[in-house]
Enzyme design. Structure first.
Site, PDB file in Angstrom:
ATOM      1  N   HIS A   1       0.842  -1.200   0.000  1.00 59.65           N
ATOM      2  CA  HIS A   1       0.000   0.000   0.000  1.00 59.65           C
ATOM      3  C   HIS A   1       0.880   1.255   0.000  1.00 59.65           C
ATOM      4  O   HIS A   1       0.535   2.282   0.582  1.00 59.65           O
ATOM      5  CB  HIS A   1      -0.901  -0.030   1.243  1.00 59.65           C
ATOM      6  CG  HIS A   1      -2.301   0.480   1.045  1.00 59.65           C
ATOM      7  ND1 HIS A   1      -3.394  -0.345   0.978  1.00 59.65           N
ATOM      8  CD2 HIS A   1      -2.803   1.738   0.935  1.00 59.65           C
ATOM      9  CE1 HIS A   1      -4.495   0.381   0.844  1.00 59.65           C
ATOM     10  NE2 HIS A   1      -4.169   1.655   0.806  1.00 59.65           N
TER      11      HIS A   1
ATOM     12  N   GLY B   1       6.634   2.029  -4.392  1.00 60.68           N
ATOM     13  CA  GLY B   1       7.984   2.534  -4.612  1.00 60.68           C
ATOM     14  C   GLY B   1       8.435   2.592  -6.052  1.00 60.68           C
ATOM     15  O   GLY B   1       9.582   2.970  -6.308  1.00 60.68           O
ATOM     16  N   VAL B   2       7.586   2.243  -7.009  1.00 54.32           N
ATOM     17  CA  VAL B   2       8.019   2.290  -8.412  1.00 54.32           C
ATOM     18  C   VAL B   2       8.082   3.757  -8.861  1.00 54.32           C
ATOM     19  O   VAL B   2       7.083   4.478  -8.792  1.00 54.32           O
ATOM     20  CB  VAL B   2       7.052   1.505  -9.327  1.00 54.32           C
ATOM     21  CG1 VAL B   2       7.465   1.645 -10.793  1.00 54.32           C
ATOM     22  CG2 VAL B   2       6.987   0.047  -8.914  1.00 54.32           C
TER      23      VAL B   2
ATOM     24  N   GLY C   1       1.237   4.529  -7.910  1.00 48.85           N
ATOM     25  CA  GLY C   1       0.408   5.298  -6.997  1.00 48.85           C
ATOM     26  C   GLY C   1       0.828   6.757  -6.993  1.00 48.85           C
ATOM     27  O   GLY C   1       0.308   7.586  -7.749  1.00 48.85           O
TER      28      GLY C   1
HETATM   29  C1  LIG Z   1      -3.328   9.385  -1.737  1.00 48.98           C
HETATM   30  C2  LIG Z   1      -3.435   7.891  -1.822  1.00 48.98           C
HETATM   31  C3  LIG Z   1      -4.679   7.287  -1.668  1.00 48.98           C
HETATM   32  C4  LIG Z   1      -4.798   5.896  -1.763  1.00 48.98           C
HETATM   33  N1  LIG Z   1      -6.038   5.314  -1.659  1.00 48.98           N
HETATM   34  C5  LIG Z   1      -6.166   3.971  -1.812  1.00 48.98           C
HETATM   35  C6  LIG Z   1      -7.451   3.337  -1.781  1.00 48.98           C
HETATM   36  O1  LIG Z   1      -8.493   3.990  -1.597  1.00 48.98           O
HETATM   37  N2  LIG Z   1      -7.501   1.983  -1.947  1.00 48.98           N
HETATM   38  C7  LIG Z   1      -6.366   1.239  -2.162  1.00 48.98           C
HETATM   39  O2  LIG Z   1      -6.454   0.019  -2.325  1.00 48.98           O
HETATM   40  N3  LIG Z   1      -5.140   1.813  -2.203  1.00 48.98           N
HETATM   41  C8  LIG Z   1      -5.017   3.147  -2.046  1.00 48.98           C
HETATM   42  N4  LIG Z   1      -3.771   3.718  -2.103  1.00 48.98           N
HETATM   43  C9  LIG Z   1      -2.577   2.863  -2.323  1.00 48.98           C
HETATM   44  C10 LIG Z   1      -2.256   2.742  -3.809  1.00 48.98           C
HETATM   45  O3  LIG Z   1      -3.290   2.046  -4.484  1.00 48.98           O
HETATM   46  C11 LIG Z   1      -0.945   1.988  -4.048  1.00 48.98           C
HETATM   47  O4  LIG Z   1      -0.980   0.721  -3.432  1.00 48.98           O
HETATM   48  C12 LIG Z   1       0.301   2.746  -3.558  1.00 48.98           C
HETATM   49  O5  LIG Z   1       0.152   4.137  -3.723  1.00 48.98           O
HETATM   50  C13 LIG Z   1       1.520   2.248  -4.321  1.00 48.98           C
HETATM   51  O6  LIG Z   1       2.707   2.801  -3.844  1.00 48.98           O
HETATM   52  P1  LIG Z   1       3.434   4.077  -4.514  1.00 48.98           P
HETATM   53  O7  LIG Z   1       2.603   5.263  -4.119  1.00 48.98           O
HETATM   54  O8  LIG Z   1       4.780   4.078  -3.884  1.00 48.98           O
HETATM   55  O9  LIG Z   1       3.443   3.877  -6.007  1.00 48.98           O
HETATM   56  C14 LIG Z   1      -3.635   5.110  -1.996  1.00 48.98           C
HETATM   57  C15 LIG Z   1      -2.399   5.725  -2.162  1.00 48.98           C
HETATM   58  C16 LIG Z   1      -2.279   7.100  -2.074  1.00 48.98           C
HETATM   59  C17 LIG Z   1      -0.926   7.717  -2.274  1.00 48.98           C
END
Ligand SMILES: Cc1cc2nc3c(=O)[nH]c(=O)nc-3n(C[C@H](O)[C@H](O)[C@H](O)COP(=O)(O)O)c2cc1C
Length: 365
Positions: free
Chosen positions: A259, A292-293, A313
């Site tokens: 996440h 982390g990508v 993300g």
């Molecule tokens: C602002 C924000 C809101 C997010 N909301 C959700 C969500 O509602 N449901 C979910 O499964 N993951 C959520 N995520 C996690 C992303 O789907 C993802 O797993 C994560 O951002 C990946 O890592 P990265 O940001 O380093 O690319 C959220 C991430 C961020 C940054």
């Protein structure tokens, strides 16, 4: 010449510039909400550090140019092995939120995972880009009824695949938000729920995240999804045991993820978790990886270690905050150009050629 310089869609020449523009455009507490992780953020840092523990192993003089980056995932065509993540509260970053993300994905030939906790409904995002809004994400948090209602809506809106977030039975312990006394506005997360006055929004979300809902299990998730013909992916897998359990429950794909370090601090990075999960589920289960990508070479390392695609993300959110649809499109374009450069220099003609021979473990520099 650097091909990025030929492009005039936006002035951003690097992904770092896009992040800087995003940070400059957001209130400090919103930047902290976007960039922060849970606990002491050890996992957040580990997500990036893990990529530095692998070196690339180039093969030269092999006659290859113009590598191919097209692939399929869950039966869907992709121009790049990239999806954008289901990040909620998207109108905090740009008024058009995931409508803009989906249109940008369409321009890049990539796909959106559209979030339940987003600012726009599944139906609205799908209408904004039927070509890119093909995967709907939701949570097994509330009652069976709510879960099945969302499933029927997603099917009726012609989504082609489902992503179930499995690592969010409660919110992570996000210290930056606590220090800032910041709670993101629930209205930014209620696109899939009826417009609600602020005074009643806690009730709506109380229903959505029903705390006394029956306990979820792989068995129950599999049973509730057994009626759909849509393929589903389990998001938030970090151990081989859970990978195997998700597949047994009917998942055709896994999203190896912590996440983005936002849930349980202290867990390993997704890149570290990936090889054992791949080994446990075998080659036939599709695997996506997020957390982390940030670069084209990160994508290459993830694919070499067993992923089929990566999920973006914060990178996508930075693009959104920096320039709406054009900003996300620019993120995807720069990543594509970098990926082409890395594959060519690595001497791999296609992303399908990436395997463990493309990387070797090293001491982090
Ligand atoms: C602002 C924000 C809101 C997010 N909301 C959700 C969500 O509602 N449901 C979910 O499964 N993951 C959520 N995520 C996690 C992303 O789907 C993802 O797993 C994560 O951002 C990946 O890592 P990265 O940001 O380093 O690319 C959220 C991430 C961020 C940054």
């Amino acid at each position: 010449m650097n091909p990025a310089l030929n492009d005039v869609t936006l002035d951003f020449a690097t992904l770092d510039e896009i992040r800087e523009a995003a940070v400059a455009s957001l209130a400090p507490e919103v930047t902290d909400f976007l960039e922060g992780g849970a606990g002491d953020e050890t996992t957040l840092r580990r997500n990036r550090a893990a990529f530095a523990k692998w070196a690339l192993r180039p093969r030269v003089m092999n006659g290859l140019v113009a590598p191919s980056t097209t692939t399929t995932f869950m039966g869907l065509e992709l121009g790049l092995p990239v999806l954008t993540a289901p990040f909620g509260v998207d109108n905090l970053f740009d008024a058009e939120g995931h409508l803009a993300v989906a249109r940008a994905n369409e321009r890049a030939g990539t796909l959106s995972i559209v979030p339940e906790a987003g600012s726009f409904s599944f139906e609205a995002v799908r209408a904004a880009s039927p070509a890119a809004a093909k995967i709907a994400q939701f949570h097994p948090l509330a009652s069976d009824d709510n879960f099945l209602r969302i499933l029927s809506r997603v099917e009726a809106a012609d989504y082609e695949a489902i992503c179930i977030t499995c690592d969010c039975p409660t919110a992570g312990w996000r210290q930056r938000n606590l220090r800032n006394r910041y709670v993101p506005p629930l209205s930014a997360a209620s696109g899939n729920y009826p417009p609600t006055p602020d005074s009643e929004i806690n009730d709506v979300f109380g229903q959505l995240f029903e705390l006394d809902a029956p306990v979820w299990s792989w068995e129950k998730l599999g049973r509730l999804l057994s009626g759909t013909s849509l393929p589903w992916m389990a998001k938030g897998i970090l151990t081989p045991e859970d990978g195997v359990a998700a597949v047994k429950a009917g998942a055709s794909a896994l999203l190896v993820s912590n996440h983005g370090g936002r849930q349980l601090d202290g867990v390993i990075s997704s890149l570290e978790a990936l090889p054992a999960i791949r080994a446990a589920v075998g080659p036939s289960v599709e695997i996506a990886l997020d957390s982390g990508v940030r670069t084209g070479s990160d994508i290459v390392k993830a694919l070499a270690l067993g992923a089929d695609v990566v999920v973006l993300g914060r990178l996508a959110a930075y693009g959104l905050a920096a320039g709406g649809e054009a900003g996300v499109a620019r993120v995807l374009e720069l990543l594509k150009q970098e990926l082409h450069s890395v594959l060519t220099l690595l001497g791999r003609g296609s992303i399908a050629d990436l395997d463990e021979s493309a990387v070797m473990p090293i001491e982090a520099p």
